[in-house]
Design an enzyme around this catalytic site. Structure first.
Site, PDB file in Angstrom:
ATOM      1  N   PRO A  23     -61.561 -13.239  -3.528  1.00 34.44           N
ATOM      2  CA  PRO A  23     -61.149 -12.136  -2.667  1.00 34.44           C
ATOM      3  C   PRO A  23     -60.692 -12.644  -1.296  1.00 34.44           C
ATOM      4  O   PRO A  23     -61.216 -13.630  -0.796  1.00 34.44           O
ATOM      5  CB  PRO A  23     -62.431 -11.313  -2.528  1.00 34.44           C
ATOM      6  CG  PRO A  23     -63.534 -12.308  -2.671  1.00 34.44           C
ATOM      7  CD  PRO A  23     -63.026 -13.415  -3.556  1.00 34.44           C
ATOM      8  N   ASN A  43     -62.376  -8.319  -0.011  1.00 34.66           N
ATOM      9  CA  ASN A  43     -63.682  -7.692   0.254  1.00 34.66           C
ATOM     10  C   ASN A  43     -63.789  -7.328   1.724  1.00 34.66           C
ATOM     11  O   ASN A  43     -63.595  -8.207   2.551  1.00 34.66           O
ATOM     12  CB  ASN A  43     -64.828  -8.660  -0.079  1.00 34.66           C
ATOM     13  CG  ASN A  43     -65.210  -8.613  -1.530  1.00 34.66           C
ATOM     14  OD1 ASN A  43     -64.800  -7.721  -2.267  1.00 34.66           O
ATOM     15  ND2 ASN A  43     -65.987  -9.588  -1.948  1.00 34.66           N
ATOM     16  N   ASP A  57     -71.640 -13.890   6.313  1.00 32.82           N
ATOM     17  CA  ASP A  57     -70.403 -13.270   5.833  1.00 32.82           C
ATOM     18  C   ASP A  57     -69.994 -13.831   4.469  1.00 32.82           C
ATOM     19  O   ASP A  57     -70.094 -15.013   4.213  1.00 32.82           O
ATOM     20  CB  ASP A  57     -69.261 -13.470   6.833  1.00 32.82           C
ATOM     21  CG  ASP A  57     -68.009 -12.754   6.372  1.00 32.82           C
ATOM     22  OD1 ASP A  57     -68.118 -11.577   5.981  1.00 32.82           O
ATOM     23  OD2 ASP A  57     -66.924 -13.377   6.374  1.00 32.82           O
ATOM     24  N   ASP A  69     -60.274 -11.224   9.629  1.00 31.18           N
ATOM     25  CA  ASP A  69     -60.890 -11.722   8.387  1.00 31.18           C
ATOM     26  C   ASP A  69     -59.904 -12.613   7.638  1.00 31.18           C
ATOM     27  O   ASP A  69     -59.790 -12.543   6.401  1.00 31.18           O
ATOM     28  CB  ASP A  69     -61.410 -10.580   7.504  1.00 31.18           C
ATOM     29  CG  ASP A  69     -62.357 -11.084   6.422  1.00 31.18           C
ATOM     30  OD1 ASP A  69     -62.747 -12.273   6.458  1.00 31.18           O
ATOM     31  OD2 ASP A  69     -62.712 -10.283   5.536  1.00 31.18           O
ATOM     32  N   PHE A 104     -61.774 -20.800   8.405  1.00 32.71           N
ATOM     33  CA  PHE A 104     -60.900 -21.987   8.425  1.00 32.71           C
ATOM     34  C   PHE A 104     -61.242 -22.985   7.314  1.00 32.71           C
ATOM     35  O   PHE A 104     -60.567 -23.972   7.144  1.00 32.71           O
ATOM     36  CB  PHE A 104     -60.951 -22.683   9.794  1.00 32.71           C
ATOM     37  CG  PHE A 104     -60.097 -22.035  10.856  1.00 32.71           C
ATOM     38  CD1 PHE A 104     -59.412 -20.852  10.616  1.00 32.71           C
ATOM     39  CD2 PHE A 104     -59.971 -22.617  12.113  1.00 32.71           C
ATOM     40  CE1 PHE A 104     -58.624 -20.255  11.597  1.00 32.71           C
ATOM     41  CE2 PHE A 104     -59.182 -22.042  13.098  1.00 32.71           C
ATOM     42  CZ  PHE A 104     -58.511 -20.853  12.853  1.00 32.71           C
ATOM     43  N   ASN A 158     -69.132 -19.836   5.977  1.00 31.42           N
ATOM     44  CA  ASN A 158     -69.164 -20.037   4.511  1.00 31.42           C
ATOM     45  C   ASN A 158     -68.265 -21.190   4.066  1.00 31.42           C
ATOM     46  O   ASN A 158     -67.331 -21.029   3.301  1.00 31.42           O
ATOM     47  CB  ASN A 158     -68.823 -18.740   3.758  1.00 31.42           C
ATOM     48  CG  ASN A 158     -67.433 -18.195   4.061  1.00 31.42           C
ATOM     49  OD1 ASN A 158     -66.815 -18.523   5.064  1.00 31.42           O
ATOM     50  ND2 ASN A 158     -66.931 -17.349   3.168  1.00 31.42           N
ATOM     51  N   HIS A 182     -65.475  -6.103   9.243  1.00 28.04           N
ATOM     52  CA  HIS A 182     -64.515  -5.424   8.369  1.00 28.04           C
ATOM     53  C   HIS A 182     -64.963  -4.066   7.805  1.00 28.04           C
ATOM     54  O   HIS A 182     -65.082  -3.891   6.583  1.00 28.04           O
ATOM     55  CB  HIS A 182     -64.073  -6.337   7.229  1.00 28.04           C
ATOM     56  CG  HIS A 182     -65.157  -7.153   6.550  1.00 28.04           C
ATOM     57  ND1 HIS A 182     -66.278  -6.596   6.005  1.00 28.04           N
ATOM     58  CD2 HIS A 182     -65.273  -8.485   6.330  1.00 28.04           C
ATOM     59  CE1 HIS A 182     -67.038  -7.551   5.477  1.00 28.04           C
ATOM     60  NE2 HIS A 182     -66.443  -8.707   5.673  1.00 28.04           N
TER      61      HIS A 182
HETATM   62  C1  NCD Z   1     -63.899 -13.776   2.601  1.00 26.00           C
HETATM   63  C2  NCD Z   1     -63.691 -15.236   2.204  1.00 26.00           C
HETATM   64  O1  NCD Z   1     -62.786 -15.517   1.406  1.00 26.00           O
HETATM   65  O2  NCD Z   1     -64.383 -16.108   2.735  1.00 26.00           O
HETATM   66  N1  NCD Z   1     -63.230 -12.965   1.636  1.00 26.00           N
HETATM   67  C3  NCD Z   1     -62.861 -11.667   1.779  1.00 26.00           C
HETATM   68  O3  NCD Z   1     -62.381 -11.075   0.805  1.00 26.00           O
HETATM   69  N2  NCD Z   1     -62.961 -11.050   2.919  1.00 26.00           N
HETATM   70  C4  NCD Z   1     -65.340 -13.483   2.714  1.00 26.00           C
HETATM   71  C5  NCD Z   1     -65.662 -12.230   3.506  1.00 26.00           C
HETATM   72  O4  NCD Z   1     -65.118 -12.004   4.596  1.00 26.00           O
HETATM   73  O5  NCD Z   1     -66.511 -11.468   3.085  1.00 26.00           O
HETATM   74 ZN    ZN Z   2     -67.168 -10.415   4.817  1.00 28.09          ZN
HETATM   75 ZN    ZN Z   3     -64.902 -12.883   6.284  1.00 26.53          ZN
END
Ligand code: NCD
Ligand code: ZN
Ligand code: ZN
Ligand code: ZN
Length: 423
Positions: free
Chosen positions: A330, A289, A165, A316, A76, A107, A247
């Protein structure tokens, strides 16, 4: 106040039938094929009236009532990157997607390193938007992969999950010690399995190597914790502290997880809707990712869903602005896409029953988050989602509540429209 949902297809992990659900003060009190209604007064020019009893009759509406979804993995971006998403837009997009509970990744900026920080956003979500937010805290301070002293002060059972993550912990010694602490404190580790050594050259190897390492280190940490008591190694319950993979996207990684489960290890994993919906080619090499993979990976993931190697479907949900995407960020949004993508790809094409999908989108993740939801049975919260299954429609990101519009699936045709989320 009571509400009767009448003549609707009721689907959870173990039921699929036409019937009725009675709810009193937010709790399910009865589920049956037929439930009697109490008497109504007739008020002139108003009609039937009973101030304590609402009847919602769905006869002929062709909709399905499911337990509202729970997402084990969403971003979020609050605080720090609230221009991409904030608590308010995040909760709104969750609700529109049929979710009443989300597990948020740490993160952000600042990173969620403490229980106090986490409690604040969790309480705010409940008070302001009425849904359950669990804010996961970091495994290593500020996701730097080094210092995990903040975990040592946690009380047993104080939190559910920790994760780094977005990066994962690269150092084996650090990771092993974190596993040992988490075993003691009953915390589940959510692993973003990516070996940074290979990120630039081989993203398949990056995921596979780290998946193998985490399984190996988790086994070792459990041996150590059990101090020769091998009973501790055995798969007891998905609810006690364990290793959970985020994931999972490759056929090799899912095979390693299946193998570890066969050996009796308590290891779970989630798969995202986008990793089963599209290959890299079909997704136009959209950056995420782990990356979108190949058809043989999708086949392996679907097979693992059928065999219950996959515990949950998690979005995700990773909102980014157009500028960030152009700079190579990503990720893609997912909360409002998860049900239609999964329904269309998995249920409508005959790979899974709707009950199997509900189990992975609601029953299992709700249990892992220790929530009183995820099934439509007496005593559980009346958190429901109503969906129209056979209506085909075009995905339009501009109707979505997320602040970000990053998805490769805009404009595609899907089935399974969320009509209402009840909580
Ligand atoms: C995620 C993000 O943008 O915080 N990006 C992704 O490509 N999945 C980080 C993550 O889930 O690894
Ligand atoms: Zn991740
Ligand atoms: Zn993630
Ligand atoms: Zn190509």
């Amino acid at each position: 106040m009571q509400t009767l949902y009448k003549n609707i297809r009721i689907v959870d992990d173990t039921q699929d039938f036409m019937g009725c659900v009675l709810v009193e003060n937010g709790i399910v009190t009865k589920v049956a094929e037929l439930i009697d209604e109490p008497a109504y007064e007739i008020i002139p020019a108003y009609g039937l009236y009973n101030s304590n009893f609402i009847v919602r009759d769905f006869t002929g509406e062709n909709v399905v009532l499911m337990p509202a979804f729970t997402d084990l993995h969403a971003h979020f971006r609050d605080p720090g990157f609230t221009y991409k998403e904030d608590l308010e837009s995040g909760c709104a997009t969750a609700i529109k997607g049929g979710y009443t509970a989300v597990n948020l990744m740490p993160n952000t900026n600042p990173v969620y390193n403490s229980v106090e920080q986490a409690k604040e956003i969790e309480n705010k979500a409940k008070e302001l938007f009425g849904i359950t937010v669990n804010q996961t805290i970091s495994m290593t301070k500020d996701l730097e992969g080094i210092n995990f002293s903040h975990l040592k002060n946690l009380k047993k059972d104080e939190i559910l999950f920790v994760t780094d993550d977005g990066k994962g912990v690269q150092d084996d010694t650090v990771m092993k010690q974190i596993f040992e602490i988490c075993n003691e404190k009953n915390i589940t580790v959510m692993s973003h399995a990516e070996d940074a050594k290979y990120s630039a050259t081989d993203m398949r190897k990056a995921e596979n190597e780290m998946t193998a390492r985490d399984i190996r280190l988790n086994k070792e940490s459990r041996m150590q914790n059990a101090k020769s008591n091998t009973a501790n190694l055995i798969f007891k319950s998905n609810l006690s502290s364990h290793l959970h993979f985020c994931h999972v996207s490759t056929k090799e990684a899912i095979e390693m997880i299946a193998q570890a489960q066969k050996e009796g290890f308590n290891v779970t994993c989630e798969v995202t809707p986008h990793h089963i919906f599209a290959t890299d080619e079909e997704g136009n090499h959209y950056r995420v990712n782990p990356p979108l993979r190949k058809q043989e990976d999708i086949d392996a993931l679907i097979n693992a869903m059928q065999n219950e190697v996959v515990f949950a479907i998690a979005t995700d949900h990773a909102p980014h602005t157009e500028e960030d995407k152009e700079q190579g960020a990503p990720g893609m949004i997912g909360l409002e896409l998860a049900f239609p993508l999964c329904y269309t790809k998995l249920v409508r094409s005959g790979f899974l029953t709707l009950s199997q999908l509900v189990k992975m989108m609601s029953t299992n993740p709700s249990a892992m988050m220790k929530l009183n939801k995820g099934k439509i049975v007496k005593g559980m919260n009346a958190e429901f989602v109503i969906a129209e299954l056979e209506q085909e429609y075009i995905i339009d990101v501009f109707t979505m509540a997320s602040k970000s519009k990053n998805t490769p699936f805009d404009g595609i045709s899907v089935f399974g429209k969320i009509v209402e989320t009840i909580f």
